[in-house]
Motif scaffolding. Sequence first.
Motif, mmCIF file in Angstrom:
data_model
loop_
_atom_site.group_PDB
_atom_site.id
_atom_site.type_symbol
_atom_site.label_atom_id
_atom_site.label_comp_id
_atom_site.label_asym_id
_atom_site.label_seq_id
_atom_site.Cartn_x
_atom_site.Cartn_y
_atom_site.Cartn_z
ATOM 1 N N VAL A 1 4.495 73.597 -51.518
ATOM 2 C CA VAL A 1 4.860 74.916 -51.011
ATOM 3 C C VAL A 1 4.373 76.002 -51.965
ATOM 4 O O VAL A 1 3.850 77.046 -51.548
ATOM 5 C CB VAL A 1 6.383 75.013 -50.801
ATOM 6 C CG1 VAL A 1 6.811 76.444 -50.520
ATOM 7 C CG2 VAL A 1 6.822 74.094 -49.666
ATOM 8 N N ARG A 2 4.504 75.757 -53.255
ATOM 9 C CA ARG A 2 4.073 76.736 -54.256
ATOM 10 C C ARG A 2 2.576 77.012 -54.174
ATOM 11 O O ARG A 2 2.108 78.094 -54.515
ATOM 12 C CB ARG A 2 4.431 76.224 -55.655
ATOM 13 C CG ARG A 2 4.321 77.271 -56.755
ATOM 14 C CD ARG A 2 4.809 76.710 -58.068
ATOM 15 N NE ARG A 2 3.888 75.696 -58.597
ATOM 16 C CZ ARG A 2 4.204 74.831 -59.547
ATOM 17 N NH1 ARG A 2 5.432 74.809 -60.038
ATOM 18 N NH2 ARG A 2 3.309 73.976 -60.002
ATOM 19 N N LEU B 1 10.246 77.599 -45.643
ATOM 20 C CA LEU B 1 9.180 77.843 -44.683
ATOM 21 C C LEU B 1 9.756 78.306 -43.351
ATOM 22 O O LEU B 1 10.902 78.018 -43.010
ATOM 23 C CB LEU B 1 8.342 76.579 -44.493
ATOM 24 C CG LEU B 1 7.651 76.049 -45.756
ATOM 25 C CD1 LEU B 1 6.753 74.878 -45.416
ATOM 26 C CD2 LEU B 1 6.868 77.143 -46.471
ATOM 27 N N GLU B 2 8.938 79.014 -42.592
ATOM 28 C CA GLU B 2 9.360 79.592 -41.325
ATOM 29 C C GLU B 2 8.554 79.020 -40.165
ATOM 30 O O GLU B 2 7.531 78.366 -40.377
ATOM 31 C CB GLU B 2 9.190 81.118 -41.378
ATOM 32 C CG GLU B 2 10.040 81.784 -42.448
ATOM 33 C CD GLU B 2 9.835 83.290 -42.495
ATOM 34 O OE1 GLU B 2 8.835 83.772 -41.907
ATOM 35 O OE2 GLU B 2 10.661 83.977 -43.121
ATOM 36 N N ASP B 3 9.042 79.282 -38.939
ATOM 37 C CA ASP B 3 8.388 78.822 -37.716
ATOM 38 C C ASP B 3 8.112 77.315 -37.785
ATOM 39 O O ASP B 3 7.002 76.849 -37.508
ATOM 40 C CB ASP B 3 7.084 79.595 -37.478
ATOM 41 C CG ASP B 3 6.488 79.330 -36.097
ATOM 42 O OD1 ASP B 3 7.259 78.977 -35.178
ATOM 43 O OD2 ASP B 3 5.252 79.469 -35.939
ATOM 44 N N VAL B 4 9.128 76.558 -38.160
ATOM 45 C CA VAL B 4 8.978 75.104 -38.326
ATOM 46 C C VAL B 4 8.932 74.434 -36.952
ATOM 47 O O VAL B 4 9.761 74.713 -36.077
ATOM 48 C CB VAL B 4 10.142 74.538 -39.166
ATOM 49 C CG1 VAL B 4 10.100 73.011 -39.186
ATOM 50 C CG2 VAL B 4 10.086 75.106 -40.577
ATOM 51 N N ALA C 1 13.550 69.509 -44.194
ATOM 52 C CA ALA C 1 13.024 69.695 -45.544
ATOM 53 C C ALA C 1 12.135 70.929 -45.623
ATOM 54 O O ALA C 1 12.169 71.667 -46.627
ATOM 55 C CB ALA C 1 12.247 68.452 -45.969
ATOM 56 N N LEU C 2 11.351 71.189 -44.583
ATOM 57 C CA LEU C 2 10.498 72.368 -44.583
ATOM 58 C C LEU C 2 11.331 73.650 -44.534
ATOM 59 O O LEU C 2 11.031 74.627 -45.227
ATOM 60 C CB LEU C 2 9.519 72.324 -43.409
ATOM 61 C CG LEU C 2 8.471 71.206 -43.434
ATOM 62 C CD1 LEU C 2 7.499 71.364 -42.275
ATOM 63 C CD2 LEU C 2 7.725 71.164 -44.753
ATOM 64 N N ARG C 3 12.383 73.650 -43.723
ATOM 65 C CA ARG C 3 13.247 74.839 -43.676
ATOM 66 C C ARG C 3 13.946 75.055 -45.014
ATOM 67 O O ARG C 3 14.044 76.194 -45.497
ATOM 68 C CB ARG C 3 14.269 74.696 -42.544
ATOM 69 C CG ARG C 3 13.692 74.964 -41.159
ATOM 70 C CD ARG C 3 14.797 75.082 -40.124
ATOM 71 N NE ARG C 3 15.512 73.827 -39.963
ATOM 72 C CZ ARG C 3 15.182 72.881 -39.081
ATOM 73 N NH1 ARG C 3 14.144 73.065 -38.279
ATOM 74 N NH2 ARG C 3 15.886 71.774 -38.987
ATOM 75 N N ARG D 1 4.569 79.646 -44.916
ATOM 76 C CA ARG D 1 5.181 80.347 -46.047
ATOM 77 C C ARG D 1 5.292 81.834 -45.704
ATOM 78 O O ARG D 1 4.307 82.435 -45.258
ATOM 79 C CB ARG D 1 4.354 80.169 -47.303
ATOM 80 C CG ARG D 1 4.968 80.865 -48.520
ATOM 81 C CD ARG D 1 4.200 80.568 -49.794
ATOM 82 N NE ARG D 1 4.814 81.246 -50.925
ATOM 83 C CZ ARG D 1 4.394 81.145 -52.189
ATOM 84 N NH1 ARG D 1 3.344 80.389 -52.450
ATOM 85 N NH2 ARG D 1 4.995 81.788 -53.158
ATOM 86 N N PRO D 2 6.451 82.433 -45.885
ATOM 87 C CA PRO D 2 6.600 83.880 -45.578
ATOM 88 C C PRO D 2 5.642 84.727 -46.423
ATOM 89 O O PRO D 2 5.302 84.370 -47.535
ATOM 90 C CB PRO D 2 8.060 84.164 -45.938
ATOM 91 C CG PRO D 2 8.741 82.840 -45.962
ATOM 92 C CD PRO D 2 7.699 81.828 -46.358
#
Length: 267
Positions: free
Chosen positions: A131-132, A198-201, A192-194, A266-267
């Motif tokens: 994610v980073r 993270l968005e719009d999963v 896990a993504l939320r 990622r926002p």
Amino acid sequence: MSEHNASRGYLLDNSRSEAGVRFGALAELFDPVTFRHIDELGIGPGMRCWEVGAGGPSVPLGLAERVGPTGKVIATDIDVSWTRDIADGVIEVLAHDVAADPPPPGAFDLVHARLVLVHVTDRTEALRRMVRALRPGGVLLLEDADPALQPLLCPDESGPEQRLANRLRSGFRTLMAARGADLAYGRTLPGALREAGLEDVRADAYFPITSPACTVLEDATVRHIRHRLVAEGLATDEEIDRHLANVATGRLDLATAPLISARGHRP
């Protein structure tokens, strides 16, 4: 496909010749699913992609076709035996452990890992690092198996050949779990993504019930791990030979564990 905690030992290591056969079968089975998601995301010319635990060459090559000469694909794995020869002006191949090493430099439009995190002991840290590495608006696409959701090699257990196949598949799962694999990990990917911000999963699942590639994959996998099945008392050499002969007839309907594909921005 082969990032792992080196201290536990990856069950399906890349050093064996069967690994190349497995990568080819997995590409035939799952590349259409992977690239459906990638194309829906609009990955195209000039974009930067990180392919985590690449294993074989098919996904990095497919990404390179999409990003073109102005883009970049970084393909990483602990063992780059099967990808080192595809490095060129667009594709860079790096030895890398996603749970221990910093992400490759630069921000990415896409970070993708397929059949990787299920084998990584420190999955949370690996996910945090991926994610980073995303640029704002970049997307993480994770695809992982969920053997506990559909544990059978032969869903239609109609005879002794199918029962033997399913018993050997159970032995395979036992070996994976002993090395830290989470056999119910796939279903947790959307959450896990939320949790990672993270968005719009979105997520879906796919598994073939029968395919020539499933037959190739099963033969290569059993040959790869047969010594461990025997050493752990999970099967005898006679049972393995009988199973491989049954597989070779092409009359068994062999399935895979569901591949769950989850993605978020990622926002």
